[in-house]
Each structure stands twice: as C-alpha cells, then as structure tokens.
Design a protein around this motif. Sequence first.
Motif, PDB file in Angstrom:
ATOM      1  N   MET A   1      -8.086  -4.742   2.900  1.00 36.68           N
ATOM      2  CA  MET A   1      -7.319  -4.556   1.692  1.00 36.68           C
ATOM      3  C   MET A   1      -8.287  -4.260   0.545  1.00 36.68           C
ATOM      4  O   MET A   1      -9.028  -5.126   0.116  1.00 36.68           O
ATOM      5  CB  MET A   1      -6.495  -5.824   1.448  1.00 36.68           C
ATOM      6  CG  MET A   1      -5.810  -5.863   0.157  1.00 36.68           C
ATOM      7  SD  MET A   1      -4.746  -7.286  -0.189  1.00 36.68           S
ATOM      8  CE  MET A   1      -4.818  -8.343   1.174  1.00 36.68           C
ATOM      9  N   GLU A   3      -7.664  -3.721  -2.493  1.00 34.48           N
ATOM     10  CA  GLU A   3      -7.268  -4.286  -3.786  1.00 34.48           C
ATOM     11  C   GLU A   3      -8.211  -5.410  -4.211  1.00 34.48           C
ATOM     12  O   GLU A   3      -8.451  -5.605  -5.409  1.00 34.48           O
ATOM     13  CB  GLU A   3      -5.820  -4.801  -3.735  1.00 34.48           C
ATOM     14  CG  GLU A   3      -4.763  -3.725  -3.812  1.00 34.48           C
ATOM     15  CD  GLU A   3      -4.583  -2.912  -2.527  1.00 34.48           C
ATOM     16  OE1 GLU A   3      -3.901  -1.888  -2.576  1.00 34.48           O
ATOM     17  OE2 GLU A   3      -5.130  -3.295  -1.477  1.00 34.48           O
ATOM     18  N   GLU A  40      -1.663  -0.764  -4.018  1.00 35.72           N
ATOM     19  CA  GLU A  40      -0.387  -1.444  -3.809  1.00 35.72           C
ATOM     20  C   GLU A  40      -0.250  -2.529  -4.872  1.00 35.72           C
ATOM     21  O   GLU A  40      -1.034  -3.473  -4.911  1.00 35.72           O
ATOM     22  CB  GLU A  40      -0.324  -2.059  -2.411  1.00 35.72           C
ATOM     23  CG  GLU A  40      -0.360  -1.049  -1.292  1.00 35.72           C
ATOM     24  CD  GLU A  40       0.906  -0.213  -1.221  1.00 35.72           C
ATOM     25  OE1 GLU A  40       1.988  -0.685  -1.638  1.00 35.72           O
ATOM     26  OE2 GLU A  40       0.813   0.927  -0.747  1.00 35.72           O
ATOM     27  N   HIS A  42       1.812  -5.050  -5.482  1.00 39.73           N
ATOM     28  CA  HIS A  42       1.988  -6.453  -5.096  1.00 39.73           C
ATOM     29  C   HIS A  42       0.696  -7.055  -4.537  1.00 39.73           C
ATOM     30  O   HIS A  42       0.403  -8.226  -4.771  1.00 39.73           O
ATOM     31  CB  HIS A  42       3.156  -6.616  -4.117  1.00 39.73           C
ATOM     32  CG  HIS A  42       2.921  -6.038  -2.765  1.00 39.73           C
ATOM     33  ND1 HIS A  42       2.966  -4.685  -2.514  1.00 39.73           N
ATOM     34  CD2 HIS A  42       2.614  -6.629  -1.589  1.00 39.73           C
ATOM     35  CE1 HIS A  42       2.712  -4.472  -1.238  1.00 39.73           C
ATOM     36  NE2 HIS A  42       2.487  -5.628  -0.653  1.00 39.73           N
ATOM     37  N   LEU A  43      -0.102  -6.244  -3.842  1.00 38.53           N
ATOM     38  CA  LEU A  43      -1.381  -6.734  -3.331  1.00 38.53           C
ATOM     39  C   LEU A  43      -2.399  -6.896  -4.454  1.00 38.53           C
ATOM     40  O   LEU A  43      -3.219  -7.819  -4.443  1.00 38.53           O
ATOM     41  CB  LEU A  43      -1.920  -5.794  -2.258  1.00 38.53           C
ATOM     42  CG  LEU A  43      -1.076  -5.673  -0.989  1.00 38.53           C
ATOM     43  CD1 LEU A  43      -1.670  -4.638  -0.048  1.00 38.53           C
ATOM     44  CD2 LEU A  43      -0.930  -7.018  -0.299  1.00 38.53           C
ATOM     45  N   LYS A  84       7.328   8.843  -5.747  1.00 38.78           N
ATOM     46  CA  LYS A  84       6.402   8.854  -4.615  1.00 38.78           C
ATOM     47  C   LYS A  84       7.064   9.348  -3.338  1.00 38.78           C
ATOM     48  O   LYS A  84       6.453  10.031  -2.532  1.00 38.78           O
ATOM     49  CB  LYS A  84       5.840   7.446  -4.401  1.00 38.78           C
ATOM     50  CG  LYS A  84       4.814   7.365  -3.306  1.00 38.78           C
ATOM     51  CD  LYS A  84       4.267   5.971  -3.171  1.00 38.78           C
ATOM     52  CE  LYS A  84       3.209   5.910  -2.093  1.00 38.78           C
ATOM     53  NZ  LYS A  84       2.629   4.583  -1.973  1.00 38.78           N
TER      54      LYS A  84
END
Length: 115
Positions: A1, A3, A40, A42-43, A84
């Motif tokens: 991830m 993020e 992302e 939320h991440l 998107k």
Amino acid sequence: MHEYSIVQSMLDLIEENAKKHNATKVERVVVKIGVMSGVEAHLLKIAFDTFKEGTLCSDAELEMIIQPIIAKCRICKKKSRFEKNEIFYECKHCGDVDLDIVDGEDMILMRLDMK
C-alpha cells in the motif's frame, strides 16, 4: 500500500512548513486527491491516522477534496468534467476527443491550519 509512503512524505513536508512558520501544532490538513492519481482516499485516511501520532499533526483533522477529471477540448477550448468510471472521454460541448487533461491526476497539499 503506497499510501503509507505518501503519508510519510506528506508529514515530512507538513513539519518542514510548520517549522518555517514557527508553528507548534497542526490542526487541519487539506489535500486534493485526483480520481486518477492512484491514491485511495480511505487508505490515505487510515495511513494518516496511523502515522500522525507523535508528530505536530497528532490532533489534526485530514480533509480530502476528491477532484474529478477535468479535460479541456483542443477544438472548442471548453472544459468538461468526467468521473473515474467513465471509460471514453469526449468533449461534452462539441463531441471531439482531442482533449488535454488539466486536473484530476495529482494529489496536492492544499492547506494547513497551524498554531
């Protein structure tokens, strides 16, 4: 991830800016996230809440502005907005497909509220 690495870089940038302005605390962080940035939301929020502990941002609120794709037509020069999930981009004014993406691909630190 990725993020996590984004948040770590963002926290470094925030701390650098806070020091420049003699701030001891960051209360709010505003970022603009383009839908085509690969980030992302939320991440990013989870990573921010995890890594902010023990920093100047420990009590900071993260505000995320989700930016749709904005494209400017090379023919009629007007801008169109796309979500998107749209898979085909054509000018919503003249129908041409010769477009330049002008927003929606980046993540930008927009604002810091500091004390």
